[in-house]
Enzyme design. Structure first.
Site: not given
Length: 389
Positions: A180-184
């Site tokens: 999961l991307d950091r901002l997600v």
């Protein structure tokens, strides 16, 4: 400051006697083997900070580094600190080669072990707990807060899902099954042993796993299902992707993008924003974000991909000391004192965060809600911003 002596610091102590500018007290240097602990975290203004600590970075000299002086190597490859810092760090033994203090004129050889002992400041993240959703003998699922990386990377080590789980929940080791991307935010599946992790990996690579996300996008999304098949071309230098529409007049081999497909279904809309279900058939970098922009409805607070669209972003979804985000609240038991040692050589002190990292970053309105595979399904609650009421 009182610090404990650690074996291996005698070379640095000897260097001090030769005129280096390290403190007379020896320093306890951490390595990746040192687990995060509860008292490592400081909570301030809705952010989770890591108390700065002394850390040994280890790398091995690449072929292109060979023949450079030790100072020029660091100045060329690691531009986050000034040249004078690296000169001082070499002189006082905070930069070593094969465990030995070297002069600033030392020429590096390929494959040599290079250690950089520094005062490490990790970037802050939102001050939300990593909520444990489901625990099985071989599997753990959690609700990942936005802005928190999954595992150690770059400047993050303790301020990660893996680090927080170990420090606050005593859950280790764990093996993230997917990214999961950091901002997600949203569902994150972690195997509790390498064998189970490999089972998940084979199912994902075999196309047997279905993923489902929810996003809040700009505008009134079409009522019928929208399928986007534009290829994704990721630019690592810029840290962003672009969508490529197939050009049948150009040979396929000359097109840079990788094939990608995402299915979108509108859940609700108020004419200004829409809540959209997103099902990525493939898994390219920033695929959902780029395909939504390509469809004319970028994520409503996605600064990276909004471009000409109005963001209509708000403070909704912000996690602070009194609120909550995605049902993940600040751990009440962790209200440690906020003092920490200042290091006279550190280029980040006296700030908690490293230079260049503000404390105002918010999460992306993109949330993983479900993963399912052969005989299993794991889900995560919807975030507060997924309601338009």
């Amino acid at each position: 400051m009182k610090r404990k002596r650690k074996r291996g610091d005698c070379q640095q102590q000897q260097q001090e006697d030769k005129g280096g500018d390290m403190d007379k007290d020896c320093i306890v240097w951490q390595t990746p083997a040192n687990p995060p602990e509860r008292h490592d975290y400081i909570f301030r203004d809705g952010r989770r900070f890591v108390r700065p600590y002394y850390f040994e970075f280890i790398s091995h000299a690449k072929n292109r580094w060979a023949g450079k002086t030790i100072v020029d190597l660091f100045a060329d490859e690691f531009k986050g600190r000034p040249y004078d810092y690296y000169v001082s760090a070499v002189k006082c033994g905070r930069i070593q080669v094969d465990g030995v203090v070297v002069p600033v004129s030392y020429l590096v050889k390929s494959s040599q072990k290079i250690s950089h002992f520094l005062h490490r400041h990790e970037p802050p993240v939102l001050a939300c707990d990593v909520r444990v959703l489901h625990v099985e003998p071989d599997v753990l699922t959690v609700c990942k807060p936005p802005t928190v990386p999954v595992h150690p990377c770059g400047q993050y080590r303790k301020n990660t899902v893996v680090g927080i789980l170990q420090a606050e929940h005593d859950l280790a080791p764990v093996f993230p099954v997917h990214r999961l991307d950091r901002l997600v935010s949203g569902l994150l599946i972690l195997a509790r042993n390498a064998v189970k992790a490999d089972v998940f990996r084979q199912q994902i690579e075999g196309g047997l796993v279905r993923k489902l996300y929810v996003a809040r996008v700009v505008g009134e999304f079409p009522e019928n299902e929208v399928v986007v098949t534009a290829s994704i071309n990721y630019n690592a230098r810029e840290g962003r992707s672009t969508a490529e529409v197939p050009d049948f007049g150009v040979k396929e081999a000359s097109q840079k993008g990788k094939a990608a497909c995402t299915k979108f279904t509108r859940i609700s809309t108020n004419g200004i924003h829409s809540i959209v279900q997103c099902e990525p058939v493939t898994g390219r970098t920033h695929q959902i974000r780029v395909h939504l922009k390509h469809a004319g409805h970028p994520i409503a607070n996605d600064v990276l991909y909004l471009s000409d669209f109005g963001s209509n972003a708000s403070t909704e979804g912000r996690c602070d000391r009194t609120g909550e985000l995605n049902s993940c609240c600040i751990p009440k038991q962790m209200q440690a004192g906020e003092d920490f040692d200042l290091d006279p050589m550190c280029t980040n002190c006296p700030d908690l965060a490293p230079r260049g990292y503000g404390a105002d970053e918010e999460g992306l309105w993109l949330h993983c809600v479900r993963y399912s595979g052969p005989g299993w399904t794991y889900e995560c609650p919807y975030p507060n911003w997924a309601s338009l009421l």
